[in-house]
Write a protein that holds these residues in place. Structure first.
Motif, mmCIF file in Angstrom:
data_model
loop_
_atom_site.group_PDB
_atom_site.id
_atom_site.type_symbol
_atom_site.label_atom_id
_atom_site.label_comp_id
_atom_site.label_asym_id
_atom_site.label_seq_id
_atom_site.Cartn_x
_atom_site.Cartn_y
_atom_site.Cartn_z
ATOM 1 N N PRO A 47 -1.539 -4.686 2.615
ATOM 2 C CA PRO A 47 -1.662 -3.617 3.343
ATOM 3 C C PRO A 47 0.598 -3.308 4.583
ATOM 4 O O PRO A 47 0.606 -3.645 4.411
ATOM 5 N N THR A 99 -7.012 -3.214 -5.000
ATOM 6 C CA THR A 99 -7.235 -4.791 -5.288
ATOM 7 C C THR A 99 -8.589 -4.902 -6.471
ATOM 8 O O THR A 99 -9.052 -5.405 -6.606
ATOM 9 N N GLU A 128 1.008 -0.935 -0.140
ATOM 10 C CA GLU A 128 0.212 -0.001 -0.300
ATOM 11 C C GLU A 128 0.512 0.996 0.182
ATOM 12 O O GLU A 128 1.957 1.092 0.849
ATOM 13 N N HIS A 148 -4.068 2.072 -3.680
ATOM 14 C CA HIS A 148 -5.006 1.240 -2.136
ATOM 15 C C HIS A 148 -5.346 0.011 -2.338
ATOM 16 O O HIS A 148 -5.029 -0.549 -3.225
ATOM 17 N N ILE A 149 -5.351 0.343 -1.098
ATOM 18 C CA ILE A 149 -6.213 -1.591 -0.770
ATOM 19 C C ILE A 149 -7.114 -1.721 -1.882
ATOM 20 O O ILE A 149 -7.302 -2.627 -2.233
ATOM 21 N N SER A 150 -7.536 -0.694 -2.174
ATOM 22 C CA SER A 150 -9.059 -0.647 -2.980
ATOM 23 C C SER A 150 -8.737 -0.958 -4.369
ATOM 24 O O SER A 150 -9.199 -0.689 -5.268
#
Lengths: 112, 115
Positions: free
Chosen positions: B115, B86, B15, B82-84
């Motif tokens: 993360p 993925t 991240e 960002h994680i989103s």
């Protein structure tokens, strides 16, 4: 404004059977394309319909056929189903004179 | 026939680190280029497109891609993931020079943000 919708969401069929998948394009769009996405692969173009005619076809056998209605919605028909037809079937629509294609959520077809 | 190569099938990245997803297409006089994103069990969403004009195109969520005609490439980049983010990313091309309407896709790159 509804996007591209497809039905059904999931479908299980037996080898040799026939299936019909349905697609309603985004409002204002008159062109519909169909794609097959096998597991772990990118989508493969089946065909495109414009003005109720098949405008272009990919490398799929005649078992795959389609139709477009006057309201621009479309159907994909697959005859004599094979196990290899198991895939996610995606419909995409686009407005006239545009190359941008907007996809629906797909129909997951499983052939047993 | 047109073809698209996505060189990496999976890309793990931490991240807030930068990422580049590579895409090359077979040569043609005139092409339109696209990146689509697919979240699990969903359809494809158009991320960005090159049709003409500036060779650098951007999306609303921080991704950018650059059309390089000499290298027949259209790599996707983001300076900080960002994680989103993925998801699986697909590069696609329309061979406008051949009068084609079909999207030809690569096999996809799965981006995993750690993360």
């Amino acid at each position: 404004d509804a996007g591209v919708t497809q039905s059904p969401t999931h479908l299980i069929k037996t080898r040799g059977q026939q299936v019909t998948l349905r697609c309603s394009p985004k409002s204002g769009h008159d062109t519909v394309s169909w794609y097959q996405q096998a597991l772990g692969q990118g989508p493969q173009f089946i065909f495109q319909y414009y003005e109720e005619e098949e405008r272009q076809r990919g490398n799929f056998p005649d078992r795959f056929s389609g139709h477009q209605f006057p309201n621009y919605s479309s159907e994909l028909n697959v005859n004599a189903l094979l196990l290899g037809d198991s895939a996610l079937y995606l419909c995409a629509s686009s407005p006239a004179d545009s190359v941008e294609q907007y996809f629906g959520p797909g129909t997951r077809l499983t052939v047993t | 026939a047109q073809s698209v190569t996505q060189l990496d099938s999976q890309v793990p990245v931490f991240e807030e680190a930068p990422v580049e997803l590579r895409c090359n297409y077979s040569s043609s006089v005139s092409v339109y280029l696209f990146w689509y994103v697919q979240y699990p069990n969903q359809g494809l969403q158009l991320l960005l497109k090159y049709l003409s004009g500036s060779t650098l195109v951007e999306s609303i969520n921080g991704f950018e891609a650059e059309f390089n005609k000499s290298q027949t490439s259209f790599h996707l980049r983001k300076p900080s993931v960002h994680i989103s983010d993925t998801a699986e990313y697909f590069c696609a091309v329309i061979d406008s020079g051949a009068g084609s309407y079909q999207l030809t896709f690569g096999k996809g790159t799965k981006l995993s943000v750690i993360p």
